[in-house]
Design a protein around this motif. Structure first.
Motif, PDB file in Angstrom:
ATOM      1  N   GLN A   3     -33.326 -17.243 -14.501  1.00  5.85           N
ATOM      2  CA  GLN A   3     -32.910 -16.584 -15.571  1.00  5.85           C
ATOM      3  C   GLN A   3     -34.575 -16.257 -16.134  1.00  5.85           C
ATOM      4  OE1 GLN A   3     -30.528 -14.330 -15.003  1.00  5.85           O
ATOM      5  NE2 GLN A   3     -28.877 -14.666 -16.797  1.00  5.85           N
ATOM      6  N   GLY A   4     -34.965 -15.187 -16.206  1.00  3.54           N
ATOM      7  CA  GLY A   4     -36.440 -14.867 -16.791  1.00  3.54           C
ATOM      8  C   GLY A   4     -36.870 -14.316 -15.851  1.00  3.54           C
ATOM      9  N   GLN A   5     -36.730 -14.774 -15.005  1.00  5.68           N
ATOM     10  CA  GLN A   5     -38.328 -14.181 -13.932  1.00  5.68           C
ATOM     11  C   GLN A   5     -37.406 -12.638 -13.221  1.00  5.68           C
ATOM     12  OE1 GLN A   5     -38.105 -18.008 -10.916  1.00  5.68           O
ATOM     13  NE2 GLN A   5     -40.714 -17.581 -11.516  1.00  5.68           N
ATOM     14  N   VAL A   6     -37.072 -12.547 -13.750  1.00  6.04           N
ATOM     15  CA  VAL A   6     -36.230 -10.430 -13.283  1.00  6.04           C
ATOM     16  C   VAL A   6     -36.731  -9.644 -14.275  1.00  6.04           C
ATOM     17  CG1 VAL A   6     -35.170  -9.187 -11.980  1.00  6.04           C
ATOM     18  CG2 VAL A   6     -34.965 -11.241 -11.224  1.00  6.04           C
ATOM     19  N   ASP A   7     -36.882  -8.627 -14.505  1.00  2.45           N
ATOM     20  CA  ASP A   7     -37.365  -7.999 -15.563  1.00  2.45           C
ATOM     21  C   ASP A   7     -36.923  -6.302 -15.060  1.00  2.45           C
ATOM     22  OD1 ASP A   7     -37.342  -6.108 -17.140  1.00  2.45           O
ATOM     23  OD2 ASP A   7     -39.825  -5.998 -17.473  1.00  2.45           O
ATOM     24  N   ALA A   8     -35.736  -6.092 -14.972  1.00  2.46           N
ATOM     25  CA  ALA A   8     -35.040  -4.757 -14.055  1.00  2.46           C
ATOM     26  C   ALA A   8     -34.492  -3.767 -15.065  1.00  2.46           C
ATOM     27  CB  ALA A   8     -33.301  -5.174 -13.736  1.00  2.46           C
ATOM     28  N   SER A  47     -49.909  -9.764  -8.828  1.00  2.00           N
ATOM     29  CA  SER A  47     -50.425 -10.433  -9.154  1.00  2.00           C
ATOM     30  C   SER A  47     -50.583 -12.315  -9.762  1.00  2.00           C
ATOM     31  CB  SER A  47     -50.947  -9.908 -10.962  1.00  2.00           C
ATOM     32  OG  SER A  47     -50.216  -9.762 -11.525  1.00  2.00           O
ATOM     33  N   ALA A  48     -51.046 -12.514 -10.476  1.00  3.71           N
ATOM     34  CA  ALA A  48     -50.782 -14.518 -10.705  1.00  3.71           C
ATOM     35  C   ALA A  48     -49.227 -14.464 -11.559  1.00  3.71           C
ATOM     36  CB  ALA A  48     -52.242 -14.786 -11.589  1.00  3.71           C
ATOM     37  N   ALA A  49     -49.575 -12.965 -12.371  1.00  3.07           N
ATOM     38  CA  ALA A  49     -48.623 -13.610 -13.071  1.00  3.07           C
ATOM     39  C   ALA A  49     -46.880 -12.716 -13.164  1.00  3.07           C
ATOM     40  CB  ALA A  49     -48.642 -12.651 -14.701  1.00  3.07           C
ATOM     41  N   LYS A  50     -46.603 -12.208 -11.749  1.00  7.59           N
ATOM     42  CA  LYS A  50     -46.059 -10.434 -11.662  1.00  7.59           C
ATOM     43  C   LYS A  50     -46.142  -9.924 -10.519  1.00  7.59           C
ATOM     44  CE  LYS A  50     -47.860  -6.682 -13.828  1.00  7.59           C
ATOM     45  NZ  LYS A  50     -47.311  -5.993 -14.946  1.00  7.59           N
ATOM     46  N   VAL A  51     -44.767 -10.340  -9.507  1.00  8.57           N
ATOM     47  CA  VAL A  51     -45.164  -8.496  -8.232  1.00  8.57           C
ATOM     48  C   VAL A  51     -44.138  -7.974  -8.934  1.00  8.57           C
ATOM     49  CG1 VAL A  51     -43.999  -8.571  -6.435  1.00  8.57           C
ATOM     50  CG2 VAL A  51     -44.786 -11.030  -7.213  1.00  8.57           C
ATOM     51  N   VAL A  52     -44.608  -6.660  -8.888  1.00  9.51           N
ATOM     52  CA  VAL A  52     -43.965  -5.392  -8.978  1.00  9.51           C
ATOM     53  C   VAL A  52     -43.366  -4.928  -7.742  1.00  9.51           C
ATOM     54  CG1 VAL A  52     -43.083  -2.882 -10.164  1.00  9.51           C
ATOM     55  CG2 VAL A  52     -45.470  -5.250 -10.893  1.00  9.51           C
ATOM     56  N   VAL A  53     -41.953  -4.717  -7.307  1.00  6.13           N
ATOM     57  CA  VAL A  53     -41.314  -4.172  -6.849  1.00  6.13           C
ATOM     58  C   VAL A  53     -40.585  -2.610  -6.989  1.00  6.13           C
ATOM     59  CG1 VAL A  53     -39.390  -4.628  -5.255  1.00  6.13           C
ATOM     60  CG2 VAL A  53     -40.770  -6.126  -5.841  1.00  6.13           C
ATOM     61  N   PRO A  73     -27.716  -1.543  -0.173  1.00  5.20           N
ATOM     62  CA  PRO A  73     -28.112  -2.753   1.019  1.00  5.20           C
ATOM     63  C   PRO A  73     -28.786  -2.890   0.927  1.00  5.20           C
ATOM     64  CG  PRO A  73     -29.389  -0.124   0.519  1.00  5.20           C
ATOM     65  CD  PRO A  73     -27.962  -0.251  -0.033  1.00  5.20           C
ATOM     66  N   ASP A  74     -28.549  -4.456   1.572  1.00  4.64           N
ATOM     67  CA  ASP A  74     -30.408  -5.469   1.304  1.00  4.64           C
ATOM     68  C   ASP A  74     -31.352  -5.279   1.246  1.00  4.64           C
ATOM     69  OD1 ASP A  74     -28.432  -7.135   0.045  1.00  4.64           O
ATOM     70  OD2 ASP A  74     -27.988  -8.354   1.796  1.00  4.64           O
ATOM     71  N   LEU A  75     -32.066  -5.529   0.564  1.00  4.07           N
ATOM     72  CA  LEU A  75     -33.876  -4.997   1.015  1.00  4.07           C
ATOM     73  C   LEU A  75     -34.705  -6.166   1.384  1.00  4.07           C
ATOM     74  CD1 LEU A  75     -33.882  -1.961  -1.213  1.00  4.07           C
ATOM     75  CD2 LEU A  75     -32.975  -1.688   1.080  1.00  4.07           C
ATOM     76  N   VAL A  76     -35.466  -6.197   1.518  1.00  7.17           N
ATOM     77  CA  VAL A  76     -36.991  -7.191   1.366  1.00  7.17           C
ATOM     78  C   VAL A  76     -38.508  -7.148   1.225  1.00  7.17           C
ATOM     79  CG1 VAL A  76     -35.561  -8.662   2.576  1.00  7.17           C
ATOM     80  CG2 VAL A  76     -36.881  -7.847   4.153  1.00  7.17           C
ATOM     81  N   VAL A  77     -38.901  -7.642   0.445  1.00  6.24           N
ATOM     82  CA  VAL A  77     -40.063  -7.271   0.304  1.00  6.24           C
ATOM     83  C   VAL A  77     -41.083  -8.400   0.493  1.00  6.24           C
ATOM     84  CG1 VAL A  77     -40.449  -5.469  -1.197  1.00  6.24           C
ATOM     85  CG2 VAL A  77     -40.440  -7.135  -2.074  1.00  6.24           C
ATOM     86  N   HIS A  78     -42.375  -8.461   1.561  1.00  7.11           N
ATOM     87  CA  HIS A  78     -42.931  -9.676   1.965  1.00  7.11           C
ATOM     88  C   HIS A  78     -44.027 -10.282   0.622  1.00  7.11           C
ATOM     89  CE1 HIS A  78     -40.146 -10.073   5.103  1.00  7.11           C
ATOM     90  NE2 HIS A  78     -40.176  -9.356   5.503  1.00  7.11           N
ATOM     91  N   LEU A  79     -44.219 -11.407   0.292  1.00  3.31           N
ATOM     92  CA  LEU A  79     -44.998 -11.379  -0.440  1.00  3.31           C
ATOM     93  C   LEU A  79     -46.270 -11.822   0.126  1.00  3.31           C
ATOM     94  CD1 LEU A  79     -43.142 -13.206  -3.010  1.00  3.31           C
ATOM     95  CD2 LEU A  79     -43.772 -10.447  -2.739  1.00  3.31           C
ATOM     96  N   VAL A  80     -47.477 -12.067  -0.970  1.00  2.00           N
ATOM     97  CA  VAL A  80     -48.498 -12.710  -0.029  1.00  2.00           C
ATOM     98  C   VAL A  80     -48.483 -13.742  -0.238  1.00  2.00           C
ATOM     99  CG1 VAL A  80     -51.464 -12.793   0.018  1.00  2.00           C
ATOM    100  CG2 VAL A  80     -50.339 -10.398  -0.191  1.00  2.00           C
ATOM    101  N   GLU A  81     -48.405 -14.407  -1.008  1.00  2.00           N
ATOM    102  CA  GLU A  81     -47.952 -15.907  -2.206  1.00  2.00           C
ATOM    103  C   GLU A  81     -46.593 -16.137  -2.104  1.00  2.00           C
ATOM    104  OE1 GLU A  81     -50.084 -18.574  -2.441  1.00  2.00           O
ATOM    105  OE2 GLU A  81     -51.801 -16.846  -1.030  1.00  2.00           O
ATOM    106  N   ARG A  86     -43.722 -16.601 -11.078  1.00  4.68           N
ATOM    107  CA  ARG A  86     -43.823 -14.968 -11.207  1.00  4.68           C
ATOM    108  C   ARG A  86     -42.762 -14.010 -11.712  1.00  4.68           C
ATOM    109  NH1 ARG A  86     -47.857 -12.900  -6.449  1.00  4.68           N
ATOM    110  NH2 ARG A  86     -46.229 -14.201  -5.155  1.00  4.68           N
ATOM    111  N   THR A  87     -42.446 -13.572 -12.737  1.00  2.00           N
ATOM    112  CA  THR A  87     -41.422 -12.674 -13.241  1.00  2.00           C
ATOM    113  C   THR A  87     -41.705 -11.057 -11.923  1.00  2.00           C
ATOM    114  OG1 THR A  87     -42.416 -12.952 -15.316  1.00  2.00           O
ATOM    115  CG2 THR A  87     -40.990 -10.740 -14.341  1.00  2.00           C
ATOM    116  N   VAL A  88     -40.283 -11.031 -11.707  1.00  2.00           N
ATOM    117  CA  VAL A  88     -40.444  -9.710 -11.069  1.00  2.00           C
ATOM    118  C   VAL A  88     -39.737  -8.759 -11.459  1.00  2.00           C
ATOM    119  CG1 VAL A  88     -38.999  -8.552  -8.790  1.00  2.00           C
ATOM    120  CG2 VAL A  88     -39.667 -11.138  -8.664  1.00  2.00           C
ATOM    121  N   VAL A  89     -40.489  -7.799 -11.603  1.00  2.00           N
ATOM    122  CA  VAL A  89     -40.498  -6.449 -12.339  1.00  2.00           C
ATOM    123  C   VAL A  89     -39.807  -5.430 -10.786  1.00  2.00           C
ATOM    124  CG1 VAL A  89     -41.512  -4.987 -13.917  1.00  2.00           C
ATOM    125  CG2 VAL A  89     -42.532  -6.992 -13.590  1.00  2.00           C
TER     126      VAL A  89
END
Length: 98
Positions: A3-8, A47-53, A73-81, A86-89
């Motif tokens: 909890q707290g790592q997703v901003d929807a 970024s170092a603080a968040k990933v915006v999807v 549907p299930d969707l996926v994205v691939h991160l560099v790190e 980090r927070t997922v926005v």
């Protein structure tokens, strides 16, 4: 995902479920599509603080008969790190195909 790592807050018509795979280098989530529309996800920012999807629902430009069903549907994205702390926005956008 803890909890707290997703901003929807930007999702206005559904709640997305978010998870990680492959040691945190892949973020999975539920999209929303219906009738003639199709959903996909793309990384808008990392970024170092968040990933915006960005969850994109694409609809045909030309009107045509479509079913009234709604799919998640299930969707996926691939991160560099890996995601780590980090927070997922999550954001949402509608597009039209040509």
């Amino acid at each position: 995902m803890p909890q707290g790592q997703v901003d929807a807050a930007a999702l206005h018509d559904f709640q997305a479920k978010v998870w990680t795979e492959r040691r945190g280098t892949t973020v999975g989530l539920k999209g929303k599509e219906s009738g003639c529309s199709r959903a996909n996800a793309e990384i808008a920012e990392q970024s170092a603080a968040k990933v915006v999807v960005r969850i994109v629902e694409t609809v045909p430009k030309e009107s045509r008969p479509c079913t009234m069903d709604i799919r998640y549907p299930d969707l996926v994205v691939h991160l560099v790190e890996p995601l780590a702390n980090r927070t997922v926005v999550l954001t949402q956008e509608g597009r039209q195909t040509s």
